[in-house]
Design a protein around this motif. Sequence first.
Motif, PDB file in Angstrom:
ATOM      1  N   ASP A  95     -41.959  27.921 -15.567  1.00  0.00           N
ATOM      2  CA  ASP A  95     -43.098  28.671 -15.051  1.00  0.00           C
ATOM      3  C   ASP A  95     -44.374  27.849 -15.055  1.00  0.00           C
ATOM      4  N   LEU A  96     -44.559  27.001 -16.069  1.00  0.00           N
ATOM      5  CA  LEU A  96     -45.748  26.152 -16.110  1.00  0.00           C
ATOM      6  C   LEU A  96     -45.655  25.034 -15.072  1.00  0.00           C
ATOM      7  N   THR A  97     -44.495  24.415 -14.976  1.00  0.00           N
ATOM      8  CA  THR A  97     -44.310  23.320 -14.026  1.00  0.00           C
ATOM      9  C   THR A  97     -44.502  23.792 -12.593  1.00  0.00           C
ATOM     10  N   LEU A  98     -43.894  24.929 -12.249  1.00  0.00           N
ATOM     11  CA  LEU A  98     -43.997  25.429 -10.880  1.00  0.00           C
ATOM     12  C   LEU A  98     -45.383  25.945 -10.561  1.00  0.00           C
ATOM     13  N   MET A  99     -46.125  26.345 -11.580  1.00  0.00           N
ATOM     14  CA  MET A  99     -47.508  26.718 -11.322  1.00  0.00           C
ATOM     15  C   MET A  99     -48.308  25.521 -10.811  1.00  0.00           C
ATOM     16  N   VAL A 100     -48.013  24.333 -11.379  1.00  0.00           N
ATOM     17  CA  VAL A 100     -48.723  23.121 -10.958  1.00  0.00           C
ATOM     18  C   VAL A 100     -48.245  22.664  -9.580  1.00  0.00           C
ATOM     19  N   THR A 101     -46.917  22.633  -9.381  1.00  0.00           N
ATOM     20  CA  THR A 101     -46.366  22.002  -8.183  1.00  0.00           C
ATOM     21  C   THR A 101     -46.297  22.928  -6.971  1.00  0.00           C
ATOM     22  N   SER A 102     -46.343  24.244  -7.197  1.00  0.00           N
ATOM     23  CA  SER A 102     -46.157  25.165  -6.086  1.00  0.00           C
ATOM     24  C   SER A 102     -47.148  26.318  -6.076  1.00  0.00           C
ATOM     25  N   HIS A 103     -47.241  27.047  -7.173  1.00  0.00           N
ATOM     26  CA  HIS A 103     -48.011  28.275  -7.156  1.00  0.00           C
ATOM     27  C   HIS A 103     -49.512  28.029  -6.965  1.00  0.00           C
ATOM     28  N   ALA A 104     -50.089  27.130  -7.764  1.00  0.00           N
ATOM     29  CA  ALA A 104     -51.522  26.848  -7.616  1.00  0.00           C
ATOM     30  C   ALA A 104     -51.857  26.281  -6.242  1.00  0.00           C
TER      31      ALA A 104
END
Length: 308
Positions: free
Chosen positions: A182-191
């Motif tokens: 969840d933290l990784t995908l926040m950086v690479t996709s969600h944000a």
Amino acid sequence: MSQIYDRVAYIGLGLIASSMIHAGRRAGLQGDIAGTARSAETRAIAREDGLCDIVTDTAAEAVKDADLIVLCVPVGAMGHVAQEIGPHLKPGATVTDVGSVKRAVIEAVKPHLPEGVHFIPAHPLAGTEHSGPRSGFAELFENRYTLIVPDGETDPAALSKLERFWAAMGANVEIMDPEHHDLTLMVTSHAPHLIAYTMVGVADDLRRVTDSEVIKYSAAGFRDFTRIAASDPTMWRDVFLNNKDATMEILGRFIEELMSLQRAIRTSDGDHLHAYFTRTRAIRRGIIEAGQDTDAPDFGRGAKGAVE
């Protein structure tokens, strides 16, 4: 490739589900294919196109006798669907999902699944700005990562089958724990999606510009923002509402970085700007070298686009 699952049920028949169906058929991975969708129109299209061997009106009907059940619905609907299908799952079946958030999905789905059913969350890092049962294509997952995100003890045989299934569709498969995902995908996709939505929203507010100039003179950067911001609004609403902690943490860091650049511009600190842009430029080169994009003018996306 030999068949891995005798019967697969897809709950939701949008881009990811239809692409999985096409990729699985191409590789001979799945026997009977059942599917359903909330929209009667979507179900009608799936029947007309022969997307599935059987299209049912309810999720409970679709999962009957299925060996693999793939939840392809917005994150906010996962718990409701799990509650509906739970009593109808056969022992030994595997339930997986394709949601962009994992901890919230685990907490929503797991309590509704009976003993003897394996829940193994997953997330294919592939997509386009298109949606619907006719948007899928078999090549979507080729050389893209699919993260499998087990929670706690997971049956090794069930996990191995799901890994082989994704790998046979062309994906690079890796295992990751839910919080790190969840933290990784926040950086690479969600944000990046949130920033894209914001930038396009700013342009929309400046209607004296957007009425003509923004569309007419769109440069590559803004075009990429609009491509990303064209993604499914329901899906992204649910992503942010179900990944609040990581969202707030990364937005805080983003604001700090933005303030640093603002200060450098205000004080004419060219050295800081040059060093910052040089460092961040290297990220792009790393993505290309990892085979996750190309130097092509259209970034290798062609007509389909590529949004995760």
